[in-house]
Write a protein that holds these residues in place. Structure first.
Motif, PDB file in Angstrom:
ATOM      1  N   ASN A   3       0.803  -1.214   0.000  1.00  0.00           N
ATOM      2  CA  ASN A   3       0.000   0.000   0.000  1.00  0.00           C
ATOM      3  C   ASN A   3       0.833   1.259   0.000  1.00  0.00           C
ATOM      4  O   ASN A   3       0.342   2.314  -0.376  1.00  0.00           O
ATOM      5  CB  ASN A   3      -0.962   0.017   1.189  1.00  0.00           C
ATOM      6  N   TRP A  11      -4.787   5.412   0.323  1.00  0.00           N
ATOM      7  CA  TRP A  11      -4.640   4.494   1.443  1.00  0.00           C
ATOM      8  C   TRP A  11      -5.695   4.805   2.487  1.00  0.00           C
ATOM      9  O   TRP A  11      -6.018   5.962   2.750  1.00  0.00           O
ATOM     10  CB  TRP A  11      -3.235   4.629   2.045  1.00  0.00           C
ATOM     11  N   THR A  16      -7.400  -1.134   5.516  1.00  0.00           N
ATOM     12  CA  THR A  16      -6.194  -1.925   5.754  1.00  0.00           C
ATOM     13  C   THR A  16      -6.394  -2.856   6.943  1.00  0.00           C
ATOM     14  O   THR A  16      -5.987  -4.020   6.904  1.00  0.00           O
ATOM     15  CB  THR A  16      -4.973  -1.004   5.957  1.00  0.00           C
ATOM     16  N   GLU A  50       2.146  -0.515   8.101  1.00  0.00           N
ATOM     17  CA  GLU A  50       1.545   0.693   7.540  1.00  0.00           C
ATOM     18  C   GLU A  50       0.600   1.342   8.542  1.00  0.00           C
ATOM     19  O   GLU A  50       0.607   2.564   8.721  1.00  0.00           O
ATOM     20  CB  GLU A  50       0.793   0.371   6.258  1.00  0.00           C
TER      21      GLU A  50
END
Length: 75
Positions: A3, A11, A16, A50
């Motif tokens: 990502n 994003w 996520t 992330e």
């Protein structure tokens, strides 16, 4: 990272986290071959990193804002 190659605006934290949860569900189901378990685990770790980076940056921004506000008299 998967990502991180996308533009920042593409994003999404919640998406996520959903992706991590979906990977966990698939791994726990026992339906994946072991090689795919390892691959998916690697993807989940990247997604987790992330998310941690996103939260750390947000915390840093909040700390900065609080510090600046604390310098304003009568705030």
């Amino acid at each position: 990272m998967i990502n991180s190659q996308l533009r920042q605006s593409d994003w999404n934290y919640e998406e996520t986290v959903d992706r991590i949860e979906a990977i966990i569900d698939r791994v726990e189901s026992g339906e994946l071959p072991l090689e795919e378990v390892f691959e998916q685990f690697g993807v989940a770790v990247e997604c987790w990193q992330e998310c941690e980076g996103f939260l750390a940056r947000g915390k840093d921004q909040m700390d900065l804002a609080i510090g600046l506000l604390a310098q304003i008299p009568d705030f």
